[in-house]
Design a protein around this motif. Sequence first.
Motif, PDB file in Angstrom:
ATOM      1  N   SER A 165     -27.805  45.747  26.643  1.00 57.14           N
ATOM      2  CA  SER A 165     -27.134  45.730  25.353  1.00 57.14           C
ATOM      3  C   SER A 165     -25.708  46.216  25.578  1.00 57.14           C
ATOM      4  N   PRO A 166     -24.720  45.470  25.084  1.00 58.94           N
ATOM      5  CA  PRO A 166     -23.324  45.892  25.278  1.00 58.94           C
ATOM      6  C   PRO A 166     -23.073  47.263  24.667  1.00 58.94           C
ATOM      7  N   ALA A 167     -22.247  48.044  25.326  1.00 60.28           N
ATOM      8  CA  ALA A 167     -21.868  49.369  24.831  1.00 60.28           C
ATOM      9  C   ALA A 167     -20.375  49.353  24.508  1.00 60.28           C
ATOM     10  N   LEU A 168     -20.032  49.919  23.376  1.00 61.31           N
ATOM     11  CA  LEU A 168     -18.628  49.989  22.998  1.00 61.31           C
ATOM     12  C   LEU A 168     -17.907  50.945  23.942  1.00 61.31           C
ATOM     13  N   ALA A 169     -16.839  50.469  24.556  1.00 63.84           N
ATOM     14  CA  ALA A 169     -16.038  51.310  25.451  1.00 63.84           C
ATOM     15  C   ALA A 169     -14.574  51.105  25.107  1.00 63.84           C
ATOM     16  N   ARG A 170     -13.913  52.183  24.831  1.00 67.14           N
ATOM     17  CA  ARG A 170     -12.501  52.128  24.440  1.00 67.14           C
ATOM     18  C   ARG A 170     -11.620  52.554  25.608  1.00 67.14           C
ATOM     19  N   GLY A 171     -10.490  51.881  25.743  1.00 74.88           N
ATOM     20  CA  GLY A 171      -9.528  52.309  26.742  1.00 74.88           C
ATOM     21  C   GLY A 171      -9.927  51.921  28.155  1.00 74.88           C
ATOM     22  N   ARG A 172      -9.359  52.634  29.089  1.00 76.56           N
ATOM     23  CA  ARG A 172      -9.501  52.313  30.512  1.00 76.56           C
ATOM     24  C   ARG A 172      -9.940  53.569  31.264  1.00 76.56           C
ATOM     25  N   PHE A 173     -10.861  53.356  32.200  1.00 74.02           N
ATOM     26  CA  PHE A 173     -11.302  54.444  33.074  1.00 74.02           C
ATOM     27  C   PHE A 173     -10.867  54.105  34.502  1.00 74.02           C
ATOM     28  N   ASP A 174     -10.222  55.076  35.153  1.00 73.82           N
ATOM     29  CA  ASP A 174      -9.731  54.871  36.521  1.00 73.82           C
ATOM     30  C   ASP A 174     -10.634  55.591  37.511  1.00 73.82           C
ATOM     31  N   TRP A 175     -11.012  54.869  38.543  1.00 68.41           N
ATOM     32  CA  TRP A 175     -11.941  55.362  39.557  1.00 68.41           C
ATOM     33  C   TRP A 175     -11.334  55.188  40.946  1.00 68.41           C
ATOM     34  N   ALA A 292      -7.272  61.613  54.686  1.00 70.20           N
ATOM     35  CA  ALA A 292      -8.354  62.357  55.327  1.00 70.20           C
ATOM     36  C   ALA A 292      -9.251  61.459  56.172  1.00 70.20           C
ATOM     37  N   GLY A 293      -8.910  60.173  56.254  1.00 67.13           N
ATOM     38  CA  GLY A 293      -9.647  59.265  57.128  1.00 67.13           C
ATOM     39  C   GLY A 293     -10.697  58.411  56.448  1.00 67.13           C
ATOM     40  N   HIS A 294     -10.743  58.454  55.128  1.00 74.41           N
ATOM     41  CA  HIS A 294     -11.747  57.676  54.401  1.00 74.41           C
ATOM     42  C   HIS A 294     -11.165  56.351  53.924  1.00 74.41           C
ATOM     43  N   THR A 295     -12.038  55.376  53.751  1.00 75.66           N
ATOM     44  CA  THR A 295     -11.642  54.113  53.152  1.00 75.66           C
ATOM     45  C   THR A 295     -11.785  54.259  51.646  1.00 75.66           C
ATOM     46  N   ALA A 296     -10.654  54.301  50.946  1.00 73.52           N
ATOM     47  CA  ALA A 296     -10.647  54.586  49.516  1.00 73.52           C
ATOM     48  C   ALA A 296      -9.939  53.459  48.775  1.00 73.52           C
ATOM     49  N   LEU A 297     -10.478  53.102  47.628  1.00 74.51           N
ATOM     50  CA  LEU A 297      -9.948  52.003  46.833  1.00 74.51           C
ATOM     51  C   LEU A 297      -9.854  52.437  45.377  1.00 74.51           C
ATOM     52  N   HIS A 298      -8.709  52.185  44.764  1.00 77.38           N
ATOM     53  CA  HIS A 298      -8.532  52.480  43.342  1.00 77.38           C
ATOM     54  C   HIS A 298      -8.951  51.265  42.525  1.00 77.38           C
ATOM     55  N   VAL A 299      -9.888  51.474  41.593  1.00 74.73           N
ATOM     56  CA  VAL A 299     -10.327  50.413  40.697  1.00 74.73           C
ATOM     57  C   VAL A 299     -10.315  50.953  39.266  1.00 74.73           C
ATOM     58  N   HIS A 300     -10.420  50.052  38.314  1.00 71.64           N
ATOM     59  CA  HIS A 300     -10.497  50.471  36.923  1.00 71.64           C
ATOM     60  C   HIS A 300     -11.540  49.639  36.194  1.00 71.64           C
ATOM     61  N   GLY A 301     -11.974  50.142  35.079  1.00 69.57           N
ATOM     62  CA  GLY A 301     -12.930  49.434  34.259  1.00 69.57           C
ATOM     63  C   GLY A 301     -12.749  49.820  32.803  1.00 69.57           C
ATOM     64  N   PRO A 302     -13.375  49.106  31.906  1.00 65.91           N
ATOM     65  CA  PRO A 302     -14.239  47.943  32.177  1.00 65.91           C
ATOM     66  C   PRO A 302     -13.438  46.659  32.332  1.00 65.91           C
ATOM     67  N   VAL A 303     -14.030  45.700  33.070  1.00 65.10           N
ATOM     68  CA  VAL A 303     -13.435  44.377  33.270  1.00 65.10           C
ATOM     69  C   VAL A 303     -14.479  43.327  32.903  1.00 65.10           C
ATOM     70  N   PRO A 304     -14.062  42.063  32.696  1.00 64.80           N
ATOM     71  CA  PRO A 304     -15.020  41.020  32.297  1.00 64.80           C
ATOM     72  C   PRO A 304     -16.047  40.708  33.382  1.00 64.80           C
ATOM     73  N   GLY A 305     -17.137  40.062  32.970  1.00 67.14           N
ATOM     74  CA  GLY A 305     -18.149  39.604  33.910  1.00 67.14           C
ATOM     75  C   GLY A 305     -17.730  38.318  34.610  1.00 67.14           C
ATOM     76  N   ALA A 306     -18.684  37.686  35.291  1.00 61.73           N
ATOM     77  CA  ALA A 306     -18.397  36.481  36.070  1.00 61.73           C
ATOM     78  C   ALA A 306     -17.773  35.408  35.192  1.00 61.73           C
ATOM     79  N   ARG A 307     -16.666  34.845  35.667  1.00 61.62           N
ATOM     80  CA  ARG A 307     -15.943  33.874  34.846  1.00 61.62           C
ATOM     81  C   ARG A 307     -15.227  32.864  35.733  1.00 61.62           C
ATOM     82  N   LEU A 308     -15.069  31.671  35.167  1.00 60.79           N
ATOM     83  CA  LEU A 308     -14.327  30.615  35.847  1.00 60.79           C
ATOM     84  C   LEU A 308     -12.844  30.924  35.850  1.00 60.79           C
ATOM     85  N   LEU A 309     -12.200  30.648  36.982  1.00 65.12           N
ATOM     86  CA  LEU A 309     -10.754  30.765  37.087  1.00 65.12           C
ATOM     87  C   LEU A 309     -10.173  29.379  37.343  1.00 65.12           C
TER      88      LEU A 309
END
Length: 311
Positions: A165-175, A292-309
């Motif tokens: 079930s979709p959940a209402l999410a406002r704004g952007r979360f950075d991870w 510190a030697g780790h492989t780190a990636l900045h991502v954000h959410g939420p983003v859309p699901g699978a979609r045609l480009l």
Amino acid sequence: MSEALAPSSVHVRAPGKINVFFAVGGLGDDGYHEVASAYQAVSAYEDMWASPSDSFTIEVSGSVDVAGVPLGDRNLAIRAARLLADRCGVDAGVHLQVRKGVPVAGGMGGGSADAAAALVACDALWGTGLTSAQLQALGAELGADVPFALMGGTAIGLGRGEQLSPALARGRFDWVIVTSGDGLSTPEIYRELDEYRADHPESFLWAGASPQVFPPVLKALRTGDARLLAASASNELQIAAIRRRLELNDVLQLGHDEGALTGLVSGSGPTIAFLTEDESSAIDLQIALSAAGHTALHVHGPVPGARLLAS
């Protein structure tokens, strides 16, 4: 669709996910656990190009290590394409070209994203015209995370995780996500959790009940409050992942020391997701963890699901 109108190839993008909350019920008679999850689709993507073929084939590359990705009928994307062809009476094959950006066997649903992308791509390529609900029903046959990779955004998953079930999410979360070179087996992590829970039943709320997502998690998502989400996010699989990979504790501690609001193992691990205050804080944390030697990636959410480009 007539052969003259059929596209020569289609391009689909599907997201990975972070479980910002994950609770596990007891082991059922069917061998599966009932779960309650709050999913968030994030900007680590799987890109797939599908083109006509007489058979079902796949090639895989990417910015992550793809050495462990199967290329035959064990590949979830190939299984998705075959399932769609079988259910819709399509007498054709497909060649899938995948560029992976989601860690392999890292608890972020990369394989499920590939399956979702294959369903969307083949539906477009073959002109089968399935609805979103029909694609999600097919996805649920392939794995609990596939329907969410189709839906995207933020959602609550119950049952095995596929009752969405979709959940209402406002704004952007950075991870900031920290990946590991070696994956963890999801079935092994569940077995480890069952063994630990048998010895420590007082540590788990849902061992004999149907799990639910905590209300503060829903409020944090609804209000876009990163600090409230940090205080309420949790993953009951985390203890099992750490027992199998003790060094994950060191990474979690480093992230906290470098300013993360919280850190948690994503899904069954071993990928760790750190929630930050904002985009600037995420970039600072990514730099510190990389130094510190780790492989780190900045991502954000939420983003859309699978979609045609556009091709």
